[in-house]
Design a protein around this motif. Sequence first.
Motif, mmCIF file in Angstrom:
data_model
loop_
_atom_site.group_PDB
_atom_site.id
_atom_site.type_symbol
_atom_site.label_atom_id
_atom_site.label_comp_id
_atom_site.label_asym_id
_atom_site.label_seq_id
_atom_site.Cartn_x
_atom_site.Cartn_y
_atom_site.Cartn_z
ATOM 1 N N LYS A 60 20.824 3.993 -5.798
ATOM 2 C CA LYS A 60 19.372 4.036 -5.604
ATOM 3 C C LYS A 60 18.791 5.048 -6.572
ATOM 4 O O LYS A 60 19.103 6.240 -6.501
ATOM 5 N N LEU A 61 17.955 4.560 -7.468
ATOM 6 C CA LEU A 61 17.295 5.424 -8.434
ATOM 7 C C LEU A 61 15.941 5.870 -7.896
ATOM 8 O O LEU A 61 15.278 5.123 -7.187
ATOM 9 N N SER A 62 15.530 7.069 -8.278
ATOM 10 C CA SER A 62 14.225 7.601 -7.896
ATOM 11 C C SER A 62 13.474 8.041 -9.139
ATOM 12 O O SER A 62 14.064 8.535 -10.092
ATOM 13 N N CYS A 63 12.159 7.863 -9.083
ATOM 14 C CA CYS A 63 11.263 8.301 -10.156
ATOM 15 C C CYS A 63 10.143 9.068 -9.480
ATOM 16 O O CYS A 63 9.386 8.495 -8.695
ATOM 17 N N ALA A 64 10.054 10.353 -9.771
ATOM 18 C CA ALA A 64 9.106 11.199 -9.057
ATOM 19 C C ALA A 64 8.133 11.874 -10.007
ATOM 20 O O ALA A 64 8.486 12.219 -11.140
ATOM 21 N N ALA A 65 6.906 12.075 -9.542
ATOM 22 C CA ALA A 65 5.894 12.813 -10.295
ATOM 23 C C ALA A 65 4.673 12.984 -9.415
ATOM 24 O O ALA A 65 4.329 12.091 -8.633
ATOM 25 N N SER A 66 3.988 14.093 -9.548
ATOM 26 C CA SER A 66 2.713 14.241 -8.868
ATOM 27 C C SER A 66 1.681 13.393 -9.594
ATOM 28 O O SER A 66 1.733 13.273 -10.819
ATOM 29 N N GLY A 67 0.803 12.784 -8.828
ATOM 30 C CA GLY A 67 -0.200 11.913 -9.432
ATOM 31 C C GLY A 67 0.275 10.512 -9.706
ATOM 32 O O GLY A 67 -0.427 9.708 -10.325
ATOM 33 N N LEU A 68 1.475 10.187 -9.243
ATOM 34 C CA LEU A 68 2.074 8.878 -9.509
ATOM 35 C C LEU A 68 1.260 7.741 -8.898
ATOM 36 O O LEU A 68 1.301 6.602 -9.385
ATOM 37 N N ASP A 69 0.523 8.023 -7.840
ATOM 38 C CA ASP A 69 -0.176 6.965 -7.130
ATOM 39 C C ASP A 69 -1.331 6.363 -7.930
ATOM 40 O O ASP A 69 -1.907 5.354 -7.518
ATOM 41 N N TYR A 70 -1.673 6.942 -9.084
ATOM 42 C CA TYR A 70 -2.715 6.379 -9.926
ATOM 43 C C TYR A 70 -2.176 5.370 -10.941
ATOM 44 O O TYR A 70 -2.948 4.801 -11.721
ATOM 45 N N TYR A 71 -0.862 5.163 -10.935
ATOM 46 C CA TYR A 71 -0.220 4.379 -11.976
ATOM 47 C C TYR A 71 0.598 3.222 -11.418
ATOM 48 O O TYR A 71 1.206 3.347 -10.356
ATOM 49 N N ALA A 72 0.640 2.140 -12.181
ATOM 50 C CA ALA A 72 1.685 1.139 -11.973
ATOM 51 C C ALA A 72 2.961 1.699 -12.601
ATOM 52 O O ALA A 72 2.903 2.388 -13.627
ATOM 53 N N ARG A 129 7.743 1.849 -3.464
ATOM 54 C CA ARG A 129 7.104 3.125 -3.771
ATOM 55 C C ARG A 129 6.602 3.763 -2.497
ATOM 56 O O ARG A 129 6.204 3.092 -1.553
ATOM 57 N N ASP A 130 6.630 5.068 -2.508
ATOM 58 C CA ASP A 130 6.103 5.872 -1.423
ATOM 59 C C ASP A 130 5.072 6.806 -2.041
ATOM 60 O O ASP A 130 5.415 7.854 -2.571
ATOM 61 N N ASN A 131 3.811 6.389 -1.991
ATOM 62 C CA ASN A 131 2.787 7.177 -2.670
ATOM 63 C C ASN A 131 2.567 8.535 -2.013
ATOM 64 O O ASN A 131 2.157 9.491 -2.673
ATOM 65 N N ALA A 132 2.871 8.628 -0.734
ATOM 66 C CA ALA A 132 2.748 9.930 -0.072
ATOM 67 C C ALA A 132 3.761 10.921 -0.652
ATOM 68 O O ALA A 132 3.491 12.116 -0.759
#
Length: 126
Positions: free
Chosen positions: A19-31, A70-73
Amino acid sequence: QLQLVESGGGLVQPGGSLKLSCAASGLDYYAIGWFRQAPGKEREGVSCISKGGGSTNYGDSVKGRFTISRDNAKTTVYLQMNSLKPEDTAIYYCAATRAITTVQIMCARPTLNDVWGQGTQVTVSS
């Protein structure tokens, strides 16, 4: 400036899962898309997910085996990879775009993506 951080890669036997994860703050504004590149091959779209998570796209070679979510929270996008095959071996990158496009086009055209992570190696071998 958005900074994407991938994690979860590693060595797994054929038939296994990662299971890969991609994390960043502000991610919820992006596809967000997952792409991969094997030695000597072009970068290809693996799976993409829309900003709200309602639309997804998968490459033909991974359909039925990989799941993007995705988990935008938690500002994180995941790629669950099951039934892994040696041909899945590659560096996996997550990428983000704010372009007004479909997830199908996003996956088909890696150059549409504005921001890229550093990549995480996935090796499938016995």
